[in-house]
Design an enzyme around this catalytic site. Sequence first.
Site, short mmCIF file in Angstrom:
data_model
loop_
_atom_site.label_atom_id
_atom_site.label_comp_id
_atom_site.label_asym_id
_atom_site.label_seq_id
_atom_site.Cartn_x
_atom_site.Cartn_y
_atom_site.Cartn_z
CE LYS A 185 -1.01 -0.31 4.95
NZ LYS A 185 0.41 -0.16 5.29
NE ARG A 197 -0.64 -0.28 11.05
CZ ARG A 197 0.35 0.21 10.30
NH1 ARG A 197 0.41 1.48 10.02
NH2 ARG A 197 1.26 -0.61 9.82
NE ARG A 207 8.99 -3.50 4.12
CZ ARG A 207 7.80 -3.06 4.50
NH1 ARG A 207 6.98 -2.51 3.63
NH2 ARG A 207 7.41 -3.20 5.74
NE ARG A 250 9.88 -1.09 8.63
CZ ARG A 250 8.67 -0.78 8.21
NH1 ARG A 250 8.51 -0.05 7.12
NH2 ARG A 250 7.61 -1.20 8.84
NE ARG A 297 5.07 -4.59 10.90
CZ ARG A 297 5.71 -4.19 9.80
NH1 ARG A 297 6.79 -4.82 9.40
NH2 ARG A 297 5.28 -3.16 9.12
P1 AMP Z 1 4.17 0.93 8.83
O1 AMP Z 1 5.42 1.47 8.27
O2 AMP Z 1 2.94 1.65 8.36
O3 AMP Z 1 4.05 -0.57 8.70
O4 AMP Z 1 4.22 1.21 10.41
C1 AMP Z 1 5.26 0.67 11.21
C2 AMP Z 1 4.83 0.64 12.67
O5 AMP Z 1 4.49 1.96 13.11
C3 AMP Z 1 3.62 -0.21 12.98
O6 AMP Z 1 3.92 -1.59 13.12
C4 AMP Z 1 3.17 0.41 14.30
O7 AMP Z 1 3.99 0.01 15.38
C5 AMP Z 1 3.41 1.90 14.04
N1 AMP Z 1 2.23 2.55 13.43
C6 AMP Z 1 2.16 3.14 12.21
N2 AMP Z 1 0.93 3.61 11.96
C7 AMP Z 1 0.19 3.33 13.07
C8 AMP Z 1 -1.17 3.53 13.44
N3 AMP Z 1 -2.04 4.15 12.61
N4 AMP Z 1 -1.58 3.09 14.66
C9 AMP Z 1 -0.72 2.49 15.51
N5 AMP Z 1 0.55 2.23 15.23
C10 AMP Z 1 1.03 2.65 14.02
#
Ligand code: AMP
Length: 210
Positions: free
Chosen positions: A13, A88, A123, A156, A167
């Site tokens: 996404k 989320r 990744r 990461r 996750r």
């Molecule tokens: P992402 O890069 O979008 O996968 O985000 C990485 C991490 O950031 C997630 O696994 C969460 O720990 C945190 N995170 C990002 N967006 C949110 C959200 N909307 N609500 C809660 N945690 C978030």
Amino acid sequence: MKLIFLGAPGAGKGTQAEIVSEKLGIPTISTGNIIREALKNGTEMGLKAKAFIEAGKLVPDEVVIGIIKDRLAEDDCKNGFILDGFPRTIPQAEALDNMGIEIDKVIDIEVSDDRIVSRMSGRRVCPNCGASYHIEYKRPEKDGICNSCQTELVIRKDDEPAVVLDRLNVYHEQTEPLKDYYAKTGKLKIVEGQEEVADTTKLTLKSLED
Ligand code: AMP
């Protein structure tokens, strides 16, 4: 246009959001990127988020809602934006509704868990500018080096296989219910993620026209 991009971590996404962002001339707002930046800079919010993000758990709702409120108030969001990775949880979606923001469409990129696990192991990200690559699907020009800032790419911490499974569980429990939430508003568009990024992009762009 005000869009939300939904999908499991690793469904692509973020990549789709960046492509559409460029095409429509509106910013992508990635809560994950904002939090990682705060972590890198050692801000108070970053320190609060560190343990959650590294364990593959969600950062508390009030923290991310605060981030989004501040970010959407900035000038570049006036003509629209793409939310990547927010909301989320249902309380986050409700908070967005309560901000009086009228979302046009919610694009849900669907990819099976098996494919996600294999994709995420490939990744690589730039620890300096946040750009994201993949050893098969989105290779940098020079192996292991960021195209934009020439920094050495890394895996990461939360892309390690055990954390990816956590996750995905978090996604199924807390984020997937948002599909129903937005289906009820008639704004949900489902896009089946394809092997090739360009093929997914075709479907994504089509879903914006419908
Ligand atoms: P992402 O890069 O979008 O996968 O985000 C990485 C991490 O950031 C997630 O696994 C969460 O720990 C945190 N995170 C990002 N967006 C949110 C959200 N909307 N609500 C809660 N945690 C978030």
